[in-house]
Write a protein that holds these residues in place. Structure first.
Motif, PDB file in Angstrom:
ATOM      1  N   PRO A   1     170.865  12.244 -28.292  1.00 51.38           N
ATOM      2  CA  PRO A   1     170.883  13.670 -27.957  1.00 51.38           C
ATOM      3  C   PRO A   1     171.047  13.852 -26.440  1.00 51.38           C
ATOM      4  N   GLU A   2     171.992  14.663 -26.056  1.00 50.78           N
ATOM      5  CA  GLU A   2     172.256  14.994 -24.661  1.00 50.78           C
ATOM      6  C   GLU A   2     172.505  13.770 -23.769  1.00 50.78           C
ATOM      7  N   PRO A   3     173.529  12.967 -24.071  1.00 50.88           N
ATOM      8  CA  PRO A   3     173.798  11.791 -23.240  1.00 50.88           C
ATOM      9  C   PRO A   3     174.151  12.139 -21.793  1.00 50.88           C
ATOM     10  N   ASP A   4     174.672  13.338 -21.559  1.00 46.48           N
ATOM     11  CA  ASP A   4     175.016  13.740 -20.191  1.00 46.48           C
ATOM     12  C   ASP A   4     173.775  13.912 -19.315  1.00 46.48           C
ATOM     13  N   ALA A   5     172.622  14.054 -19.920  1.00 47.21           N
ATOM     14  CA  ALA A   5     171.384  14.247 -19.165  1.00 47.21           C
ATOM     15  C   ALA A   5     170.769  12.929 -18.688  1.00 47.21           C
ATOM     16  N   ILE A   6     171.289  11.800 -19.148  1.00 47.18           N
ATOM     17  CA  ILE A   6     170.705  10.500 -18.818  1.00 47.18           C
ATOM     18  C   ILE A   6     170.672  10.272 -17.309  1.00 47.18           C
ATOM     19  N   VAL A   7     171.780  10.522 -16.632  1.00 47.88           N
ATOM     20  CA  VAL A   7     171.853  10.256 -15.192  1.00 47.88           C
ATOM     21  C   VAL A   7     170.825  11.104 -14.441  1.00 47.88           C
ATOM     22  N   ASP A   8     170.770  12.389 -14.731  1.00 48.56           N
ATOM     23  CA  ASP A   8     169.808  13.266 -14.048  1.00 48.56           C
ATOM     24  C   ASP A   8     168.373  12.850 -14.344  1.00 48.56           C
ATOM     25  N   ARG A   9     168.105  12.483 -15.586  1.00 50.29           N
ATOM     26  CA  ARG A   9     166.757  12.043 -15.965  1.00 50.29           C
ATOM     27  C   ARG A   9     166.383  10.766 -15.213  1.00 50.29           C
ATOM     28  N   ASN A  10     167.355   9.832 -15.096  1.00 49.50           N
ATOM     29  CA  ASN A  10     167.092   8.583 -14.383  1.00 49.50           C
ATOM     30  C   ASN A  10     166.766   8.832 -12.917  1.00 49.50           C
ATOM     31  N   VAL A  11     167.531   9.705 -12.279  1.00 45.05           N
ATOM     32  CA  VAL A  11     167.277  10.021 -10.867  1.00 45.05           C
ATOM     33  C   VAL A  11     165.893  10.637 -10.710  1.00 45.05           C
ATOM     34  N   GLU A  12     165.529  11.537 -11.608  1.00 46.45           N
ATOM     35  CA  GLU A  12     164.199  12.157 -11.541  1.00 46.45           C
ATOM     36  C   GLU A  12     163.102  11.111 -11.765  1.00 46.45           C
ATOM     37  N   THR A  13     163.306  10.202 -12.707  1.00 49.39           N
ATOM     38  CA  THR A  13     162.343   9.125 -12.954  1.00 49.39           C
ATOM     39  C   THR A  13     162.149   8.291 -11.703  1.00 49.39           C
ATOM     40  N   LEU A  14     163.235   7.941 -11.044  1.00 48.18           N
ATOM     41  CA  LEU A  14     163.138   7.112  -9.840  1.00 48.18           C
ATOM     42  C   LEU A  14     162.545   7.885  -8.667  1.00 48.18           C
ATOM     43  N   ARG A  15     162.816   9.161  -8.571  1.00 52.58           N
ATOM     44  CA  ARG A  15     162.193   9.973  -7.509  1.00 52.58           C
ATOM     45  C   ARG A  15     160.677   9.992  -7.682  1.00 52.58           C
ATOM     46  N   ARG A  16     160.212  10.147  -8.921  1.00 50.05           N
ATOM     47  CA  ARG A  16     158.766  10.133  -9.180  1.00 50.05           C
ATOM     48  C   ARG A  16     158.176   8.763  -8.860  1.00 50.05           C
ATOM     49  N   LEU A  17     158.902   7.709  -9.213  1.00 47.15           N
ATOM     50  CA  LEU A  17     158.423   6.339  -8.992  1.00 47.15           C
ATOM     51  C   LEU A  17     158.428   5.993  -7.512  1.00 47.15           C
ATOM     52  N   GLY A  18     159.485   6.355  -6.814  1.00 47.05           N
ATOM     53  CA  GLY A  18     159.613   6.042  -5.393  1.00 47.05           C
ATOM     54  C   GLY A  18     159.959   4.574  -5.171  1.00 47.05           C
ATOM     55  N   GLU A  19     160.366   4.279  -3.948  1.00 51.45           N
ATOM     56  CA  GLU A  19     160.771   2.907  -3.633  1.00 51.45           C
ATOM     57  C   GLU A  19     159.605   1.924  -3.740  1.00 51.45           C
ATOM     58  N   ALA A  20     158.412   2.336  -3.313  1.00 45.96           N
ATOM     59  CA  ALA A  20     157.246   1.452  -3.424  1.00 45.96           C
ATOM     60  C   ALA A  20     156.925   1.176  -4.898  1.00 45.96           C
ATOM     61  N   GLY A  21     157.024   2.203  -5.734  1.00 47.01           N
ATOM     62  CA  GLY A  21     156.791   2.014  -7.164  1.00 47.01           C
ATOM     63  C   GLY A  21     157.817   1.080  -7.780  1.00 47.01           C
ATOM     64  N   TRP A  22     159.068   1.199  -7.324  1.00 47.66           N
ATOM     65  CA  TRP A  22     160.134   0.305  -7.795  1.00 47.66           C
ATOM     66  C   TRP A  22     159.802  -1.144  -7.440  1.00 47.66           C
ATOM     67  N   ARG A  23     159.392  -1.367  -6.201  1.00 52.40           N
ATOM     68  CA  ARG A  23     159.039  -2.736  -5.773  1.00 52.40           C
ATOM     69  C   ARG A  23     157.871  -3.267  -6.610  1.00 52.40           C
ATOM     70  N   ASN A  24     156.855  -2.426  -6.830  1.00 51.78           N
ATOM     71  CA  ASN A  24     155.709  -2.849  -7.642  1.00 51.78           C
ATOM     72  C   ASN A  24     156.107  -3.170  -9.073  1.00 51.78           C
ATOM     73  N   LEU A  25     157.021  -2.380  -9.600  1.00 56.25           N
ATOM     74  CA  LEU A  25     157.487  -2.580 -10.974  1.00 56.25           C
ATOM     75  C   LEU A  25     158.088  -3.970 -11.162  1.00 56.25           C
ATOM     76  N   LEU A  26     158.816  -4.431 -10.153  1.00 60.34           N
ATOM     77  CA  LEU A  26     159.503  -5.715 -10.258  1.00 60.34           C
ATOM     78  C   LEU A  26     158.733  -6.869  -9.616  1.00 60.34           C
ATOM     79  N   ALA A  27     157.545  -6.585  -9.084  1.00 59.99           N
ATOM     80  CA  ALA A  27     156.719  -7.629  -8.461  1.00 59.99           C
ATOM     81  C   ALA A  27     156.249  -8.612  -9.518  1.00 59.99           C
TER      82      ALA A  27
END
Length: 185
Positions: free
Chosen positions: A154-180
């Motif tokens: 459902p709504e495949p066009d929304a994937i990109v926007d949802r991903n950007v919002e997910t990463l904005r909430r996570l932030g770069e520090a959260g990204w680093r922690n996720l892959l630590a």
């Protein structure tokens, strides 16, 4: 930056599990991973020409293997195209090889890189992280599998926007922690 192991395939699997599936960056990835239909290839290529040769072999393997066995292939190539601009230039040759092998409309090559940067963005813009993998990686996809997945979602066009919002909430520090090595949680 997360600490890399001496095993680029292990790094890639962690990225797939924690980021791509864990953050639902690609809602289609979980099923093929669960079914064991992802082929991971570690290329020892040191030149773009050698990587193009590996790409040709893997495109042929994917073309000639039933999707029930291999639905998608990740070619991890830590020894070549470390510079993102060189990598980006290489993608034209990858697309030309797909055309030369008469696989347009059958297979496609998607791209992931530790320094991925979308046109019009700054290097550290969070949306670039949607395509940042631990090592330079070529992702070979079956066009029919992509089409079926998109049609069923459902709504495949929304994937990109949802991903950007997910990463904005996570932030770069959260990204680093996720892959630590030992992510929180």
């Amino acid at each position: 930056m997360p600490r890399m192991t001496p095993d680029p395939i292990a790094d890639t699997r962690i990225w797939i599990e924690r980021a791509v599936i864990g953050l639902n960056l690609c809602p289609f990835a979980k099923a093929v991973v669960a079914k064991g239909q992802v082929r991971y290839v570690l290329s020892d290529a040191q030149t773009a020409e050698a990587l193009l040769e590996t790409l040709g072999m893997e495109l042929a393997r994917l073309r000639d293997t039933p999707a029930s066995e291999i639905d998608t292939t990740l070619i991890v190539h830590p020894g070549v195209l470390i510079d993102f601009l060189d990598y980006n230039d290489f993608l034209d040759g990858a697309d030309a090889l797909v055309a030369e092998m008469q696989l347009e409309g059958v297979l496609q090559v998607a791209s992931f890189h530790p320094h991925y940067q979308f046109a019009g963005t700054a290097p550290d813009d969070i949306e670039n992280f949607t395509n940042r993998s631990p090592h330079p990686t070529l992702h070979l996809l079956r066009e029919d599998s992509v089409s079926r997945a998109v049609e069923a979602y459902p709504e495949p066009d929304a994937i990109v926007d949802r991903n950007v919002e997910t990463l904005r909430r996570l932030g770069e520090a959260g990204w680093r922690n996720l892959l630590a090595d030992n992510p929180p949680g």
